[in-house]
Design a protein around this motif. Structure first.
Motif, PDB file in Angstrom:
ATOM      1  N   LYS A 130       0.825  -1.210   0.000  1.00 28.99           N
ATOM      2  CA  LYS A 130       0.000   0.000   0.000  1.00 28.99           C
ATOM      3  C   LYS A 130       0.863   1.267   0.000  1.00 28.99           C
ATOM      4  O   LYS A 130       0.530   2.233  -0.680  1.00 28.99           O
ATOM      5  N   ALA A 144       2.362   1.752  -3.468  1.00 28.20           N
ATOM      6  CA  ALA A 144       1.368   2.216  -4.439  1.00 28.20           C
ATOM      7  C   ALA A 144       0.968   3.673  -4.237  1.00 28.20           C
ATOM      8  O   ALA A 144       0.364   4.272  -5.130  1.00 28.20           O
ATOM      9  N   SER A 145       1.301   4.247  -3.090  1.00 30.21           N
ATOM     10  CA  SER A 145       0.815   5.603  -2.811  1.00 30.21           C
ATOM     11  C   SER A 145       1.893   6.683  -2.787  1.00 30.21           C
ATOM     12  O   SER A 145       1.574   7.851  -2.595  1.00 30.21           O
ATOM     13  N   LYS A 168      -5.311   9.341  -0.623  1.00 32.18           N
ATOM     14  CA  LYS A 168      -6.050   9.424  -1.894  1.00 32.18           C
ATOM     15  C   LYS A 168      -6.440   8.052  -2.426  1.00 32.18           C
ATOM     16  O   LYS A 168      -7.459   7.917  -3.085  1.00 32.18           O
ATOM     17  N   ASN A 169      -5.596   7.048  -2.197  1.00 31.99           N
ATOM     18  CA  ASN A 169      -5.861   5.681  -2.673  1.00 31.99           C
ATOM     19  C   ASN A 169      -5.846   4.714  -1.493  1.00 31.99           C
ATOM     20  O   ASN A 169      -4.966   3.870  -1.386  1.00 31.99           O
ATOM     21  N   ASP A 183      -9.943   1.344   1.417  1.00 31.95           N
ATOM     22  CA  ASP A 183     -11.360   1.397   1.083  1.00 31.95           C
ATOM     23  C   ASP A 183     -11.824   2.857   1.204  1.00 31.95           C
ATOM     24  O   ASP A 183     -11.644   3.470   2.266  1.00 31.95           O
ATOM     25  N   LYS A 184     -12.403   3.399   0.146  1.00 32.69           N
ATOM     26  CA  LYS A 184     -12.785   4.817   0.151  1.00 32.69           C
ATOM     27  C   LYS A 184     -13.930   5.130   1.103  1.00 32.69           C
ATOM     28  O   LYS A 184     -13.924   6.182   1.750  1.00 32.69           O
ATOM     29  N   ARG A 190     -12.386   5.233   4.521  1.00 31.41           N
ATOM     30  CA  ARG A 190     -11.639   6.485   4.661  1.00 31.41           C
ATOM     31  C   ARG A 190     -12.576   7.648   4.937  1.00 31.41           C
ATOM     32  O   ARG A 190     -12.360   8.424   5.869  1.00 31.41           O
TER      33      ARG A 190
END
Length: 165
Positions: free
Chosen positions: A78, A81-82, A149-150, A153-154, A157
């Motif tokens: 994670k 990726a961010s 931002k990513n 789970d949105k 968040r």
């Protein structure tokens, strides 16, 4: 109270009072309840500023058993990726340090990440300190796993940041 898990309205960390920003349940594959979480920020802090260099406290109570290896792998993936490739390379020693702190968890166990500017990010398991990683760049990257931002789970968040109920 979130799906049977109780969180306080505020916490005090080293004399600093942080207020509950939001709490939520994270489901995996739509029906598996993985964990509940609560985010605490300084009073009157807008959720959009949560990744700034400010005090913050994230509590996750697990509903399922998970291995320390699983935490380490997910954390590394994670963060990678961010952030940029350069930032990831700079942060990699700190990510590895955090990954060495993880322990296996059982249902009802609680991990907490607490960031205090100038002191670093402390990981605790069931209120037992496991270690602290210094640096605001690291804190931003690790908290972004849930509130960036990513995120994982949105909806999770957004609820942590107090954007939706």
């Amino acid at each position: 109270m979130v799906n049977g898990t109780e969180f306080s309205n505020s916490v005090e960390v080293r004399g600093i009072r942080l207020q509950l920003s939001g709490a939520a349940l994270l489901r995996y594959m739509f029906f598996i309840e993985a964990y509940t979480g609560a985010l605490y920020l300084p009073e009157k802090t807008d959720g959009r500023d949560a990744l700034d260099d400010i005090s913050k406290h994230l509590v996750l109570e697990y509903r399922v058993a998970l291995s320390s290896d699983g935490f380490a792998k997910a954390t590394t993936e994670k963060i990678k990726a961010s952030v940029s490739k350069d930032a990831f390379q700079r942060l990699l020693p700190k990510i590895k340090s955090l990954n060495r702190l993880y322990k296996d968890v059982q249902p009802k166990d609680r991990y907490a990440l607490t960031y205090l500017p100038g002191l670093g990010t402390q990981l605790t398991l069931n209120a037992e300190p496991l270690g602290t990683i210094k640096g605001s760049e690291f804190a931003r990257a690790v908290f972004a796993i849930w509130i960036g931002k990513n995120p994982i789970d949105k909806k999770f968040r957004d609820r942590l940041l107090g954007k939706s109920k």
